[in-house]
Motif scaffolding. Structure first.
Motif, PDB file in Angstrom:
ATOM      1  N   GLU A   1       4.183   4.866   5.529  1.00  0.00           N
ATOM      2  CA  GLU A   1       3.940   3.690   4.684  1.00  0.00           C
ATOM      3  C   GLU A   1       4.796   2.510   5.131  1.00  0.00           C
ATOM      4  O   GLU A   1       4.310   1.374   5.222  1.00  0.00           O
ATOM      5  CB  GLU A   1       4.253   4.017   3.208  1.00  0.00           C
TER       6      GLU A   1
ATOM      7  N   HIS B   1       3.473  -1.196   6.574  1.00  0.00           N
ATOM      8  CA  HIS B   1       3.841  -2.527   6.073  1.00  0.00           C
ATOM      9  C   HIS B   1       4.478  -3.379   7.177  1.00  0.00           C
ATOM     10  O   HIS B   1       4.171  -4.566   7.324  1.00  0.00           O
ATOM     11  CB  HIS B   1       4.795  -2.395   4.877  1.00  0.00           C
TER      12      HIS B   1
ATOM     13  N   ARG C   1       0.875  -1.170   0.000  1.00  0.00           N
ATOM     14  CA  ARG C   1       0.000   0.000   0.000  1.00  0.00           C
ATOM     15  C   ARG C   1       0.914   1.222   0.000  1.00  0.00           C
ATOM     16  O   ARG C   1       1.173   1.824   1.041  1.00  0.00           O
ATOM     17  CB  ARG C   1      -0.902  -0.011   1.239  1.00  0.00           C
ATOM     18  N   CYS C   2       1.473   1.492  -1.175  1.00  0.00           N
ATOM     19  CA  CYS C   2       2.443   2.583  -1.265  1.00  0.00           C
ATOM     20  C   CYS C   2       2.254   3.304  -2.598  1.00  0.00           C
ATOM     21  O   CYS C   2       1.509   2.859  -3.475  1.00  0.00           O
ATOM     22  CB  CYS C   2       3.872   2.040  -1.151  1.00  0.00           C
TER      23      CYS C   2
END
Ligand SMILES: [Zn+2]
Length: 283
Positions: A206, A210, A162-163
């Motif tokens: 971010e 993760h 999710r970056c």
């Protein structure tokens, strides 16, 4: 007075320390790791001579990159291509006439942190976030080992990215979506185009997300009481990283106790201190 020797053999640097029978460090040496095998072994022997002086050596512990066989002490560290099936344990035991314990650096660091970092949890997970990502799991004071002695690879669990640049995510192991590809030093360079120390707060968030998801996975599977993070990216990220990891874990961890997540108490010395500890007490 006999001394115990700890070796932390990394792909770029080596550290060697001598300690007394109480585990107190007496001397330390540090050097760049040479590429060649012969030069590397010669350097280790010279560093041992420097830190031990004239004292007899009672035990040696070595932390080195995997893969390796801890029972036989045969090592083939991935990031030292000229070291293949090197009988490190046998070489040291023949030369110094004392026992030598050899293990994967992240296992040694986990034991160092557990024994010397003030950890009291009977289920303890250590994760290093550095050039790569790895870890060790200590259960009732002993290292958890995989089937056939295999070393679990925490950095190669799947975490959905999710970056801002998902197309750049690619792990050195060949899989597309490993944690290591998102949150290790090398992964951060690939995804963000800069080293960890240059990340903005939004980019740290971010990386923390993760790592938080990965540690949430580990909490769901193993339910550790304490998770300690070490390695340059984790120590350098500090509270920017830790706060985000804790928030992600708090939001997503269900049904199992939320582990206490901390930064390493031993900083950059976890593997070296652990190596001294296995020199004295074994695994
Ligand atoms: Zn991978």
């Amino acid at each position: 007075m006999p001394v115990y020797i700890g070796l932390d053999i990394g792909g770029t640097k080596c550290m060697v320390a001598a300690a007394d029978a109480a585990g107190r460090e007496l001397a330390r040496a540090r050097a760049e790791t040479p590429t060649g095998l012969r030069e590397g072994l010669d350097l280790l022997h010279a560093m041992i001579a420097r830190v031990a002086g004239d004292a007899p050596i009672a035990g040696i512990g070595a932390a080195i990159g995997g893969p390796l066989d801890y029972a036989t002490g045969l090592v083939s560290p991935l990031h030292q291509p000229e070291w293949r099936a090197v009988p490190l344990k046998a070489i040291m035991e023949a030369r110094y006439g004392c026992p030598c314990a050899v293990d994967v650096d992240t296992n040694v660091a986990a034991l160092g942190e557990y024994r010397l970092g003030g950890v009291t949890a009977d289920r303890f997970l250590y994760m290093t976030v550095s050039t790569g990502i790895g870890g060790g799991f200590v259960v009732d004071g002993s290292l958890y080992r995989g089937a056939g002695g295999a070393h679990p690879e925490l950095g190669h669990q799947s975490v959905p990215p999710r970056c801002a640049h998902p197309a750049r995510v690619a792990c050195e192991c060949g899989a597309p979506d490993c944690l290591e590809a998102l949150a290790s030093g090398n992964g951060i360079r690939r995804v963000y185009g800069k080293p960890a120390e240059a990340l903005t707060d939004a980019e740290w968030a971010e990386v923390a997300y993760h790592l938080g998801q990965a540690l949430r996975n580990l909490a769901a599977i193993y339910a550790p009481g304490v998770i300690t993070l070490g390695g340059g990216v984790a120590v350098g990220g500090g509270s920017r990283l830790l706060d985000g990891i804790r928030a992600t874990m708090a939001a997503h961890t269900r049904l199992v106790p939320l582990p206490d997540v901390r930064l390493s108490a031993l900083g950059y010395d976890t593997a070296l201190r652990g190596a001294i500890s296995i020199a004295m007490h074994g695994f």
